[in-house]
Design an enzyme around this catalytic site. Structure first.
Site, mmCIF file in Angstrom:
data_model
loop_
_atom_site.group_PDB
_atom_site.id
_atom_site.type_symbol
_atom_site.label_atom_id
_atom_site.label_comp_id
_atom_site.label_asym_id
_atom_site.label_seq_id
_atom_site.Cartn_x
_atom_site.Cartn_y
_atom_site.Cartn_z
ATOM 1 N N GLU A 1 39.492 38.667 50.109
ATOM 2 C CA GLU A 1 39.731 38.705 48.659
ATOM 3 C C GLU A 1 38.505 39.251 47.933
ATOM 4 O O GLU A 1 37.397 38.738 48.099
ATOM 5 C CB GLU A 1 40.064 37.294 48.150
ATOM 6 C CG GLU A 1 40.399 37.266 46.662
ATOM 7 C CD GLU A 1 40.803 35.873 46.167
ATOM 8 O OE1 GLU A 1 41.335 35.072 46.951
ATOM 9 O OE2 GLU A 1 40.567 35.611 44.974
ATOM 10 N N LYS B 1 41.596 25.676 45.332
ATOM 11 C CA LYS B 1 41.809 26.936 46.067
ATOM 12 C C LYS B 1 40.552 27.798 45.924
ATOM 13 O O LYS B 1 40.077 28.405 46.883
ATOM 14 C CB LYS B 1 43.045 27.654 45.517
ATOM 15 C CG LYS B 1 43.440 28.911 46.262
ATOM 16 C CD LYS B 1 42.726 30.158 45.786
ATOM 17 C CE LYS B 1 43.193 31.393 46.544
ATOM 18 N NZ LYS B 1 42.379 32.575 46.245
ATOM 19 N N ASP C 1 37.588 25.915 62.477
ATOM 20 C CA ASP C 1 39.034 25.842 62.251
ATOM 21 C C ASP C 1 39.303 25.637 60.754
ATOM 22 O O ASP C 1 39.233 24.514 60.250
ATOM 23 C CB ASP C 1 39.579 24.680 63.089
ATOM 24 C CG ASP C 1 41.076 24.512 62.977
ATOM 25 O OD1 ASP C 1 41.667 25.047 62.026
ATOM 26 O OD2 ASP C 1 41.656 23.818 63.833
ATOM 27 N N HIS D 1 37.442 40.286 38.112
ATOM 28 C CA HIS D 1 38.560 40.546 39.028
ATOM 29 C C HIS D 1 39.095 41.955 38.852
ATOM 30 O O HIS D 1 39.361 42.662 39.807
ATOM 31 C CB HIS D 1 39.692 39.562 38.744
ATOM 32 C CG HIS D 1 39.602 38.338 39.589
ATOM 33 N ND1 HIS D 1 40.611 37.430 39.675
ATOM 34 C CD2 HIS D 1 38.625 37.884 40.389
ATOM 35 C CE1 HIS D 1 40.259 36.466 40.488
ATOM 36 N NE2 HIS D 1 39.051 36.715 40.928
HETATM 37 C C1 MEV Z 1 41.036 32.969 42.649
HETATM 38 O O1 MEV Z 1 41.082 33.293 44.014
HETATM 39 C C2 MEV Z 1 40.345 31.644 42.441
HETATM 40 C C3 MEV Z 1 40.355 31.111 41.013
HETATM 41 O O2 MEV Z 1 41.696 31.080 40.496
HETATM 42 C C4 MEV Z 1 39.800 29.709 41.080
HETATM 43 C C5 MEV Z 1 39.912 28.914 39.799
HETATM 44 O O3 MEV Z 1 40.808 29.162 38.993
HETATM 45 O O4 MEV Z 1 39.094 27.979 39.653
HETATM 46 C C6 MEV Z 1 39.561 31.976 40.088
#
Ligand code: MEV
Length: 439
Positions: free
Chosen positions: A84, A276, A292, A389
């Protein structure tokens, strides 16, 4: 589509041939493509093939690094394997931000791993529970031979508990076993000991005339939930020392970060995305060190739900003018065994990290998670996540559209003040190309 028996017995070339014939219309360029991804050094390729089964080729992932991480006063460069865009850049950004503010502080809170023997017992519950004090030393002694080498390294079985689970499922009990596995992730050792406990449980009870029933062992398996194998990473500084962040005064920035973390603590939808983001950093390092990542993620998500509601893995406070941001991250890692000595890039990752033991690695991983979360929140509460991004996204779009270097430069300039989208980029390139034709 066809079914085949004995596929695993075919050679790699035969497997490719079969797959290409049935799934790619026998297109020989696909055979070539698979082969082009083989490593030119046959020894390395054989090694890769053996990590898994039915291997056709290799699947490349970018291996990047994030330098400037100061952890407990020592500087680290973190290896990160991730597909990513923005993740490595975010880690670098966080590392740099905290470098002159004391860096990251870490500690190990505990290192106990868990395995379980799940079984059914239909006899007298009170007698069985009562007998456990006699059963336990017999189990420990009967399987002690399996722990000799682990004990020599300072590990072994920590404790065995008998848990009555009959309130959830008739006749269901478990032996819950705590393990210390030192620098090994420990799943193989744990499972071996558990299977021995399963056999001993049946044997001991069957030989005791006071029991009319023999336990029926259902599963003997390590638990990937290790809430007592826990690392903490923290950053803290005076609020004013945060400085102006992307044009935002430090007090406002600190409060917005605190509020963002609080939102993730109370709202599972936000917590899922928040965590995430943490695993963007964690998994990248876990992959680079051959550990792992599925086990590490599963563990963290269960931990995040431990109070009955899925919540944030990071926390933040502002007290007496001090901004504090931290993570408690459970995980079972190995720095010996598994891929650690086999994968050439994993070996390099370890070298780059100074060959840490598993406790050190846990702390570095916790830092990677915390840093990633801080960078994401820092962007979101100031300039917004899309700015960074979209820069990466734009580069991907331009690549797809076959942009030249000059077109790339023009597009980057144009999208500094315009919203990035595939259609907008395509329109811009078409305009640039038409203009060129006219001139
Ligand atoms: C994107 O891979 C991760 C984010 O969405 C994490 C977050 O919102 O804290 C930017």
């Amino acid at each position: 589509m066809p079914v085949i028996s004995g596929f695993s017995k075919l050679t790699k070339e035969e497997k490719i041939k079969w797959v290409v014939k049935h799934y790619f219309n026998d297109d020989q360029s696909v055979v070539e493509e698979f082969e082009n991804f083989w490593h030119p050094d046959q020894k390395i390729q054989d090694n890769m093939d053996e990590f898994s089964e039915n291997t056709l080729t290799n699947f490349y992932m970018p291996f990047g690094v994030a330098p400037n991480f100061k952890i407990n006063g020592k500087n680290y460069c973190l290896p990160m394997v991730i597909e990513e865009s923005s993740v490595v850049a975010a880690a670098c950004n966080s590392a740099k931000f905290w470098l002159d503010k004391g860096g990251f502080k870490t500690e190990i809170l505990s290192t106990v791993k868990v395995g379980q023997v799940h079984f059914k017992y239909k006899g007298d519950k009170a007698h069985f529970l009562d007998y456990f004090s006699e059963l336990k030393p017999q189990l420990l002694e009967g399987a002690a031979y399996l722990s000799a080498s682990m004990e020599a390294r300072g590990g072994g079985v920590v404790d065995i508990e008998l848990i009555d689970m009959t309130a959830f499922e008739p006749d269901y009990y478990q032996l819950k076993v705590g393990f210390e596995t030192c620098d090994a992730m420990g799943a193989n050792y744990i499972n071996t000991v558990l299977e021995e406990y399963g056999s001993l449980l049946k044997e001991i009870i069957s030989k005791n005339p006071s029991f009319s029933n023999i336990p029926d062992v259902i599963l003997c398996i390590v638990s990937n939930y290790t809430p007592d194998c826990l690392a903490r990473a923290t950053v803290e500084c005076k609020v004013e020392d945060l400085g102006t962040v992307n044009g935002m005064p430090p007090e406002e920035f600190a409060e917005k970060v605190r509020a963002s973390v609080r939102i993730a603590e109370v709202d599972p939808h936000r917590a899922t995305t928040h965590n995430k983001g943490i695993y963007n950093g964690v998994d990248a390092l876990i992959l680079a060190t051959g550990n792992d990542f599925r086990a590490v993620e599963a563990c963290g998500h269960t931990y995040a739900s431990r109070n009955g509601r899925y919540s944030s893995l990071t926390h933040c406070s502002i007290e007496n003018g001090i901004f504090r941001f931290w993570i408690d991250l459970p995980m079972a890692l190995g720095t010996v065994g598994g891929l650690t000595n086999l994968h050439p890039m994993v070996k390099r990752s370890f070298e780059m990290l100074g060959n840490p033991n598993s406790n050190e690695l846990m702390q570095i991983v916790a830092v990677a998670g915390l840093a990633q979360n801080f960078a994401a929140i820092k962007s979101m509460v100031t300039v917004g996540i899309q700015k960074g991004h979209m820069k990466m996204h734009l580069l991907n779009i331009l690549k797809q559209l076959g942009a030249t270097e000059d077109e790339k430069k023009a597009a980057i300039e144009y999208f500094k003040t315009n919203i990035v989208s595939f259609a907008a980029a395509k329109f811009l390139l078409t305009t640039l190309r038409n203009d060129k034709k006219v001139h």
